[in-house]
Motif scaffolding. Sequence first.
Motif, PDB file in Angstrom:
ATOM      1  N   ASP A  98       0.984  -1.140   0.100  1.00  0.00           N
ATOM      2  CA  ASP A  98      -0.118  -0.170   0.059  1.00  0.00           C
ATOM      3  C   ASP A  98       0.762   1.293   0.031  1.00  0.00           C
ATOM      4  O   ASP A  98       0.533   2.303  -0.810  1.00  0.00           O
ATOM      5  CB  ASP A  98      -0.909   0.027   1.289  1.00  0.00           C
ATOM      6  CG  ASP A  98      -0.261  -0.190   2.651  1.00  0.00           C
ATOM      7  OD1 ASP A  98       0.274  -1.267   2.665  1.00  0.00           O
ATOM      8  OD2 ASP A  98      -0.191   0.687   3.468  1.00  0.00           O
ATOM      9  N   GLY A  99       1.828   1.237   0.746  1.00  0.00           N
ATOM     10  CA  GLY A  99       2.840   2.447   0.626  1.00  0.00           C
ATOM     11  C   GLY A  99       3.517   2.600  -0.726  1.00  0.00           C
ATOM     12  O   GLY A  99       3.365   3.784  -1.231  1.00  0.00           O
ATOM     13  N   GLY A 100       3.780   1.555  -1.379  1.00  0.00           N
ATOM     14  CA  GLY A 100       4.441   1.848  -2.658  1.00  0.00           C
ATOM     15  C   GLY A 100       3.234   2.153  -3.676  1.00  0.00           C
ATOM     16  O   GLY A 100       3.567   2.692  -4.800  1.00  0.00           O
ATOM     17  N   TYR A 124      -1.194  -5.355  -2.658  1.00  0.00           N
ATOM     18  CA  TYR A 124      -1.630  -5.998  -1.193  1.00  0.00           C
ATOM     19  C   TYR A 124      -1.553  -4.993  -0.110  1.00  0.00           C
ATOM     20  O   TYR A 124      -0.372  -4.515  -0.067  1.00  0.00           O
ATOM     21  CB  TYR A 124      -0.794  -7.360  -1.142  1.00  0.00           C
ATOM     22  CG  TYR A 124       0.765  -6.979  -0.684  1.00  0.00           C
ATOM     23  CD1 TYR A 124       1.706  -6.924  -1.731  1.00  0.00           C
ATOM     24  CD2 TYR A 124       1.074  -7.091   0.730  1.00  0.00           C
ATOM     25  CE1 TYR A 124       2.951  -6.512  -0.944  1.00  0.00           C
ATOM     26  CE2 TYR A 124       2.332  -6.702   0.982  1.00  0.00           C
ATOM     27  CZ  TYR A 124       3.275  -6.542   0.253  1.00  0.00           C
ATOM     28  OH  TYR A 124       4.582  -6.090   0.694  1.00  0.00           O
ATOM     29  N   ALA A 128      -0.179  -0.271   6.206  1.00  0.00           N
ATOM     30  CA  ALA A 128       0.923   0.544   6.752  1.00  0.00           C
ATOM     31  C   ALA A 128       2.099   0.099   6.041  1.00  0.00           C
ATOM     32  O   ALA A 128       2.239  -0.802   5.410  1.00  0.00           O
ATOM     33  CB  ALA A 128       0.808   0.272   8.356  1.00  0.00           C
ATOM     34  N   MET A 130       4.900  -1.959   6.563  1.00  0.00           N
ATOM     35  CA  MET A 130       5.375  -3.001   7.396  1.00  0.00           C
ATOM     36  C   MET A 130       6.753  -3.340   7.321  1.00  0.00           C
ATOM     37  O   MET A 130       7.622  -3.519   8.353  1.00  0.00           O
ATOM     38  CB  MET A 130       4.428  -4.035   7.011  1.00  0.00           C
ATOM     39  CG  MET A 130       2.948  -4.020   7.315  1.00  0.00           C
ATOM     40  SD  MET A 130       2.530  -3.340   8.890  1.00  0.00           S
ATOM     41  CE  MET A 130       0.782  -3.073   9.095  1.00  0.00           C
ATOM     42  N   ASN A 131       7.282  -3.294   6.223  1.00  0.00           N
ATOM     43  CA  ASN A 131       8.706  -3.587   6.082  1.00  0.00           C
ATOM     44  C   ASN A 131       9.617  -2.571   6.875  1.00  0.00           C
ATOM     45  O   ASN A 131      10.745  -3.128   7.517  1.00  0.00           O
ATOM     46  CB  ASN A 131       9.127  -3.372   4.743  1.00  0.00           C
ATOM     47  CG  ASN A 131      10.578  -3.300   4.126  1.00  0.00           C
ATOM     48  OD1 ASN A 131      11.314  -2.538   4.527  1.00  0.00           O
ATOM     49  ND2 ASN A 131      10.920  -4.586   3.754  1.00  0.00           N
TER      50      ASN A 131
HETATM   51  C1  LIG Z   1      12.562   6.065  -1.713  1.00  0.00           C
HETATM   52  C2  LIG Z   1      12.820   5.061  -0.354  1.00  0.00           C
HETATM   53  N1  LIG Z   1      11.993   5.696   0.853  1.00  0.00           N
HETATM   54  C3  LIG Z   1      12.022   4.856   1.883  1.00  0.00           C
HETATM   55  C4  LIG Z   1      12.314   3.603   1.630  1.00  0.00           C
HETATM   56  C5  LIG Z   1      12.092   2.547   2.933  1.00  0.00           C
HETATM   57  N2  LIG Z   1      10.968   1.521   2.709  1.00  0.00           N
HETATM   58  C6  LIG Z   1      11.216   0.377   2.190  1.00  0.00           C
HETATM   59  S1  LIG Z   1       9.730  -0.582   2.260  1.00  0.00           S
HETATM   60  C7  LIG Z   1       9.003   0.653   2.941  1.00  0.00           C
HETATM   61  C8  LIG Z   1       7.424   0.672   3.409  1.00  0.00           C
HETATM   62  C9  LIG Z   1       6.836  -0.329   2.372  1.00  0.00           C
HETATM   63  O1  LIG Z   1       5.361  -0.202   2.502  1.00  0.00           O
HETATM   64  P1  LIG Z   1       4.383  -0.965   1.729  1.00  0.00           P
HETATM   65  O2  LIG Z   1       4.481  -0.312   0.380  1.00  0.00           O
HETATM   66  O3  LIG Z   1       3.110  -0.507   2.490  1.00  0.00           O
HETATM   67  O4  LIG Z   1       4.709  -2.507   1.838  1.00  0.00           O
HETATM   68  P2  LIG Z   1       4.899  -3.150   3.093  1.00  0.00           P
HETATM   69  O5  LIG Z   1       6.146  -3.233   3.666  1.00  0.00           O
HETATM   70  O6  LIG Z   1       3.738  -2.961   4.117  1.00  0.00           O
HETATM   71  O7  LIG Z   1       4.392  -4.720   2.749  1.00  0.00           O
HETATM   72  C10 LIG Z   1       9.770   1.885   3.202  1.00  0.00           C
HETATM   73  C11 LIG Z   1       9.419   3.218   3.818  1.00  0.00           C
HETATM   74  C12 LIG Z   1      12.576   3.083   0.427  1.00  0.00           C
HETATM   75  N3  LIG Z   1      13.168   1.706   0.278  1.00  0.00           N
HETATM   76  N4  LIG Z   1      13.039   3.887  -0.362  1.00  0.00           N
END
Ligand SMILES: Cc1ncc(C[n+]2csc(CCOP(=O)(O)OP(=O)(O)O)c2C)c(N)n1
Lengths: 291, 392
Positions: A98-100, A124, A128, A130-131
Motif C-alpha cells: 500500500d505504501g508503494g 496487497y 501501513a 510494514m517492512n
Molecule cells: C525512496 C525510499 N524511501 C523509503 C524506503 C524505505 N522503505 C522500504 S519498504 C517501505 C515501506 C513499504 O510499505 P508498503 O508499500 O506498504 O509495503 P509493506 O512493507 O507494508 O508490505 C519503506 C518506507 C525506500 N526503500 N525507498
Amino acid sequence: MPLNVPEQDYMYPGHVACPGCGAAIAMRFFLKAMGEKIIIVLPACCWSIIAGAYPQMSLKVPVIHTAFETGGSVASGVRAALDMKGDTGTTVVTWAGDGGTFDIGFQALSGAVERNENFIYVCYDNEAYMNTGIQRSSSTPYGAWTTTTPGRSWKRMRKKNIVEALVAHRIPYAATASIAFPEDLVRKVEKAKDIKGSRFLHVYATCPTGWRIPSEISIKIARMAVQNNIFPLYEVEDGVKYTINYKPKEFPVREYFKLQGRFKHLTEGDLAEIQEMVNEDWELLLKKAGD
Amino acid sequence: MKKVLEGSHAVAEAVRLSRVTVISAYPITPQTHIIEYLSDYVADGTLKASFLKVESEHSAIASLVGAASCGVRTFTSSSSQGLALMHEILHWTSGARLPIVMAEVNRALAPGWNIWADQLDSLSQRDTGWIQLYCEHGQEVLDTVFLAYRLAEAVSLPVMVIMDAFFLSHTYEPVDVPEQELVDRFLPAFKPKFQVDADNLVALSPLVTPNFYMEMRHNMAKAMEESILQLAEIEEDFSNIFGRYYGPIEPFLCDDAEIIMVTSGTVTGTSRQVIQELREKGEKVGLLKIKLFRPFPSEIIRKALGPAKKIAIIDRNFSFGAGGIFAQEVRAAMCNLSDCPQIFGYIAGLGGRDVTTDLLEDIYWRTKKSEVLSEESIWMGLQEENHAVERS
Ligand SMILES: Cc1ncc(C[n+]2csc(CCOP(=O)(O)OP(=O)(O)O)c2C)c(N)n1
Ligand code: SF4
Ligand SMILES: [Mg+2]
C-alpha cells in the motif's frame, strides 16, 4: 469444503514471511490464477524480503526487484521491451504494498494508468509500511495505531480510496479482492488476465505482526472486513461499470475492531463514529453501482 | 554525409543510427530538442523504437531499468533538475549493471532558475557508478553516442554523454552523419549478458546480505576500471572505421609546455584559440581537455600533466566547501608525484556566463605570475562591487 482454485503452486515453502502473513497468502492465490508466463516487478515492501535474499528465491516466476516508487514505471519499460521483442504472451505484473501504491509510487502508477500501459498492478494492502516497522500510510484506516501514529495520536484521517482514484483514470479494470475469498480473487485474476491495458487489483492482506493480532485469526479478520463493509468486494470496468460482488447482511464493525491490538485504544464513541463512516462509504458505493 | 546540425540533432541522429529499441524521457530545457527529434523519428517510423512519454524523469530512468533488464538497447536524456530527480535510480542502474545510455545536457541547478551551462548537475552524480564522457562539439557528441553504447554494453555499466547547454545543445555545426551500414559495422545489435523473460527464472536486484554485497561492488569497481582499456580498444575500432579519434583526454600543444590549462566541454574550443595565440607570442603553454571523467583516468592524466611546472584547471562548476570538481580530481591524481606541478583551480562560467578568450588569457597570465600556490579556488570574472549581496 475444498476450495475451487487451481492446484499448481508457484511459491516454494520455507519463505520468510511471518506466520499468518496475508501478503504471502495473497501472492500464492494470485499466482495460482496467473500462471507462470509472467514477469513480476517488485518495488520495496515486505515482499522484497519474502521473495528471498540472494542467492535464493521463494517464487517460481521471474522477478525484477526495483526501487520503492517505481512499480508503475519499471513495469512500463518491461512491457515496452517485451512488445518490441515480439513477446506479447508474457503478462507484466507489478506487485506492490500500500505504501508503494497509495503514497510514494502513486505518481508513477497514475502515469502508467493514464498511458493505459498493458499490465496488471496488484496492491496487497496491509494498511501501513510494514517492512520498515509499522508506520502509517495513506491506506492506514481511521483509528489505527502505528509507530508513527502512537498513543493518543492514533490516525484521525480516513483511508485513501485507491480504487476510486484509479477509476478516475478510466482504467479498463479495477477490482478489490480478499485473501478470505480466494475463489473470488482467482476469478478476478483470471478476468484481468484477459483484459488489455491497465488493470488494478486491490487485495486486502492481513498483517498479524503490524495489526497486533494472533496469526491464526488472519483469515477471520479478512473475512470480517468484507462482511462488515469495511472492505467491500467489487469490480469497476472502464471506469464506469460497477459490480458489487458480495452484499453482506448488516454486520457491525465493533467486533472487527475489538479483535485487533492496533485499535485497542478506541472508545465506544470512536467506534460509533467509525460505524457511521463505514455506512456512509457503503451507501456511496451502492449509489455508484446503481444498486 | 556532412550536414549542418544543432548539437541536439546530432545526438538524435546518433540514437537513430544506434538502433535504440526503447526510449523514455521527460522534457526539460535545454534537452527538449533531443527528445523532439526522437519523437519525430519514432512517429514517422525512421526509428523503430518504443518511446515512453512518462510523467517524470524518475519514471524515465526507472522505466529504462525495466526495459534494459529485458535485454534491449535503451536511451534517455535529461538535464539539471531532471537529472537530480533521477539520482536514486542512477545508482540503481549501475548497481543492476544495465548498459543504459543518457545524453545529459549540462545546465545549472536552481535556485535561482537558470537554464544555462554549468556542470554541477552531472558532476553531482559522479559517485553513481555511471561512466561520464564530456563532449566539446557536435561531431564529438554524435560519435560519442556510438562509443557510449559499445562501452556500456562491453562493461555492463551505464554511460552519460555530456554536453554544455546551448553552447553545444543549440549550436549549429557541420557534422558528418555516417551511413547506417558503417554504424552497424561498428555497433552491432545488442547481445545482452543477462535478461529477464518469462522462461528464464531469475530474480534481478534482490536483497543482498553483507556476505555478498561487497563482492558485487568490487565487481562494479573492476568493470569501471576496465572501461578505460575497453574505451581505448573501442576507439581504435572507431577510428579504423570512421577516421576520427578522441581519447579519454586530448592534449593540445602540451609537449614542451610549462603551463598546461585543463578544460572540459565547450570551454575547450575557446581555449584552443587562446593557447594558439599565446604560443604565437612565444608562451610555453598547452591545453589538456578531459573527456573521460568517470572513471577518472588518473594515470593517463599524471603522464600528461606531470612534466609541466604549473597547471591551471578551469571548472564550470563548484562543490561548496571543496572547490572546482575537476581541480579536486586532478589534485588527487597528482598528489603522489614526487615532483608535482603547482595546481591552480579557477571557477568560471557558472550558470552560463561566457568564458571569453580574454578571461582565459587572464587565467594564463595569473597562473604564470603567481609565486605562491593558493589551494583556494579563484573565481574569475566576479562583479563584486556591483552585485555582491550582503547577507549580514
Ligand atoms: C525512496 C525510499 N524511501 C523509503 C524506503 C524505505 N522503505 C522500504 S519498504 C517501505 C515501506 C513499504 O510499505 P508498503 O508499500 O506498504 O509495503 P509493506 O512493507 O507494508 O508490505 C519503506 C518506507 C525506500 N526503500 N525507498
Ligand atoms: S510484517 Fe506483516 S506483511 Fe510483513 S511479512 Fe510480517 S505479516 Fe507479512
Ligand atoms: Mg503496507
